[in-house]
Design a protein around this motif. Structure first.
Motif, short mmCIF file in Angstrom:
data_model
loop_
_atom_site.label_atom_id
_atom_site.label_comp_id
_atom_site.label_asym_id
_atom_site.label_seq_id
_atom_site.Cartn_x
_atom_site.Cartn_y
_atom_site.Cartn_z
N LYS A 24 0.83 -1.21 0.00
CA LYS A 24 0.00 0.00 0.00
C LYS A 24 0.87 1.26 0.00
O LYS A 24 0.63 2.20 -0.77
N VAL A 25 1.88 1.27 0.85
CA VAL A 25 2.76 2.44 0.96
C VAL A 25 3.44 2.71 -0.38
O VAL A 25 3.56 3.87 -0.80
N ASN A 26 3.86 1.65 -1.05
CA ASN A 26 4.56 1.83 -2.33
C ASN A 26 3.65 2.32 -3.45
O ASN A 26 4.14 2.83 -4.46
N VAL A 27 2.36 2.17 -3.27
CA VAL A 27 1.41 2.67 -4.26
C VAL A 27 1.00 4.11 -3.94
O VAL A 27 0.88 4.95 -4.83
N GLU A 46 9.78 7.85 -5.81
CA GLU A 46 11.02 8.62 -5.84
C GLU A 46 11.49 8.96 -4.43
O GLU A 46 12.69 8.96 -4.15
N GLU A 47 10.52 9.26 -3.54
CA GLU A 47 10.88 9.60 -2.16
C GLU A 47 11.23 8.35 -1.36
O GLU A 47 12.14 8.37 -0.53
N ILE A 48 10.49 7.27 -1.59
CA ILE A 48 10.78 6.03 -0.87
C ILE A 48 12.17 5.52 -1.20
O ILE A 48 12.93 5.09 -0.33
N TYR A 49 12.52 5.57 -2.49
CA TYR A 49 13.80 5.02 -2.94
C TYR A 49 14.89 6.07 -3.06
O TYR A 49 16.03 5.75 -3.41
N ASN A 50 14.52 7.34 -2.79
CA ASN A 50 15.50 8.44 -2.84
C ASN A 50 16.21 8.48 -4.20
O ASN A 50 17.44 8.41 -4.29
N VAL A 51 15.40 8.62 -5.25
CA VAL A 51 15.93 8.60 -6.61
C VAL A 51 15.18 9.62 -7.46
O VAL A 51 14.02 9.92 -7.20
N LYS A 69 -5.11 -9.92 -2.38
CA LYS A 69 -5.97 -9.99 -3.56
C LYS A 69 -7.09 -8.97 -3.49
O LYS A 69 -7.43 -8.33 -4.49
N ARG A 70 -7.68 -8.81 -2.30
CA ARG A 70 -8.81 -7.88 -2.15
C ARG A 70 -8.37 -6.43 -2.27
O ARG A 70 -9.07 -5.60 -2.85
N GLN A 71 -7.22 -6.10 -1.70
CA GLN A 71 -6.81 -4.70 -1.64
C GLN A 71 -6.46 -4.12 -3.00
O GLN A 71 -6.72 -2.94 -3.26
N GLY A 72 -5.82 -4.88 -3.84
CA GLY A 72 -5.52 -4.40 -5.19
C GLY A 72 -4.23 -3.60 -5.32
O GLY A 72 -3.87 -3.18 -6.42
N TYR A 73 -3.52 -3.38 -4.21
CA TYR A 73 -2.29 -2.59 -4.30
C TYR A 73 -1.19 -3.33 -5.06
O TYR A 73 -0.38 -2.71 -5.73
N LEU A 74 -1.19 -4.65 -4.96
CA LEU A 74 -0.20 -5.43 -5.69
C LEU A 74 -0.34 -5.20 -7.19
O LEU A 74 0.65 -4.97 -7.89
N ASP A 75 -1.57 -5.25 -7.69
CA ASP A 75 -1.79 -5.02 -9.12
C ASP A 75 -1.32 -3.64 -9.53
O ASP A 75 -0.70 -3.47 -10.59
N LYS A 76 -1.60 -2.65 -8.70
CA LYS A 76 -1.18 -1.29 -9.03
C LYS A 76 0.34 -1.17 -9.06
O LYS A 76 0.90 -0.50 -9.93
N LEU A 77 1.00 -1.85 -8.14
CA LEU A 77 2.46 -1.80 -8.12
C LEU A 77 3.04 -2.54 -9.32
O LEU A 77 4.04 -2.08 -9.91
N MET A 78 2.41 -3.64 -9.70
CA MET A 78 2.90 -4.39 -10.86
C MET A 78 2.66 -3.65 -12.17
O MET A 78 3.28 -3.96 -13.18
N ASN A 79 1.74 -2.69 -12.15
CA ASN A 79 1.46 -1.89 -13.35
C ASN A 79 2.39 -0.69 -13.45
O ASN A 79 2.02 0.33 -14.03
N PHE A 80 3.57 -0.82 -12.91
CA PHE A 80 4.60 0.22 -12.98
C PHE A 80 4.81 0.60 -14.45
O PHE A 80 5.11 -0.25 -15.28
#
Length: 281
Positions: free
Chosen positions: A176-179, A184-189, A245-256
């Motif tokens: 969730k946090v990564n979505v 850029e701020e999380i990875y400092n890039v 599966k319910r939250q959907g954050y994984l799909d959003k992260l994979m859609n980078f």
């Protein structure tokens, strides 16, 4: 059975975090993350039909797990463990003192210990959260190892269970946090760098082997995205996979949406592989 006063524990956590500037996104991020991990620990524990007293212990591990993050940010100005300090071990030392590392045979200078010079006098201890010391061993272990690549072998079944509950909950919310927080701020890039880089072959191979990606393999910023996706492979409990599966954050992260055509193809592969994996869960 240890009795936990949730109101007392929550008050102690708020008093502690009030010392930090919650108007800063990075501090607010960790406060909100902590509360969500508490709720996830509770949800996973209840899915295992644990007694409510045990559910309370799981909840408390969630409240305690990132205590070290706030001092990490204050002292080092970053949440990157590789550039500062192991936040999990730092939190355990803040709560319990370094005597617990010695108790577990973690000599100063060893790979699993913090250095002797690192002080952790944050003005808070485990007794501010819970008066009963009967679960100190379990709580120290859960906090100390919550971000380790693996928990130690030889833990008793109950302690291992609470470690896995916390680690599952933490991993779920990291998605969730990564979505919801700028990568850029999380990875400092820089944004341009993040969206032009390719996934390192060794990282992609590790992903295909269906386990978490070792930090030492990551060479590019986008490797961190794959590393966080790979955390799903480490989830232990069926409820944890159901939540993902319910939250959907994984799909959003994979859609980078990389600007690099090769990286886009790499992520097509990542999406296909992960969806096949979760279909069997």
């Amino acid at each position: 059975m240890m009795k936990i006063n949730r109101e007392k524990a929550l008050a102690a956590f708020q008093e502690y975090t009030d010392r930090y500037d919650s108007s800063r996104d990075m501090i607010l991020l960790k406060i909100e993350h902590t509360y969500r991990v508490c709720a996830l620990c509770q949800q996973i524990a209840r899915s295992l039909d644990l007694p409510e007293e045990e559910v309370d212990i799981a909840w408390l591990t969630g409240l305690l797990h990132d205590v070290g993050r706030f001092e990490q940010q204050r002292v080092y100005g970053t949440f990157a463990d590789a550039d500062s300090i192991d936040h999990a071990k730092y939190g355990a030392r803040i709560l319990f003192g370094k005597v617990w590392e010695e108790k577990h045979g973690l000599a100063s200078g060893s790979e699993e210990s913090l250095s002797e010079e690192i002080q952790a006098d944050a003005g808070i201890s485990i007794r501010d959260f819970v008066e009963d010391a009967s679960c100190d061993e379990l709580l120290w272990t859960a906090v100390f190892y919550h971000s380790a690549y693996r928990i130690p072998e030889g833990l008793d079944e109950r302690t291992a269970m609470f470690c896995h509950i916390l680690r599952d909950a933490d991993k779920i919310d990291i998605l969730k946090v990564n979505v919801e927080f700028p990568l850029e701020e999380i990875y400092n890039v820089d944004t341009e760098v993040l969206y032009q880089e390719e996934v390192t072959p060794e990282v992609l191979q590790s992903f295909d082997e269906e386990h978490a990606v070792l930090r030492s393999l990551k060479k590019t910023a986008v490797d961190n995205v794959v590393g966080h996706i790979s955390l799903v492979y480490e989830l232990v409990y069926p409820e944890s996979c159901r939540i993902v599966k319910r939250q959907g954050y994984l799909d959003k992260l994979m859609n980078f949406e990389s600007k690099n055509s090769h990286t886009r193809k790499q992520f097509e592969h990542i999406r296909e592989h992960m969806r096949e994996y979760l279909a069997g869960k």
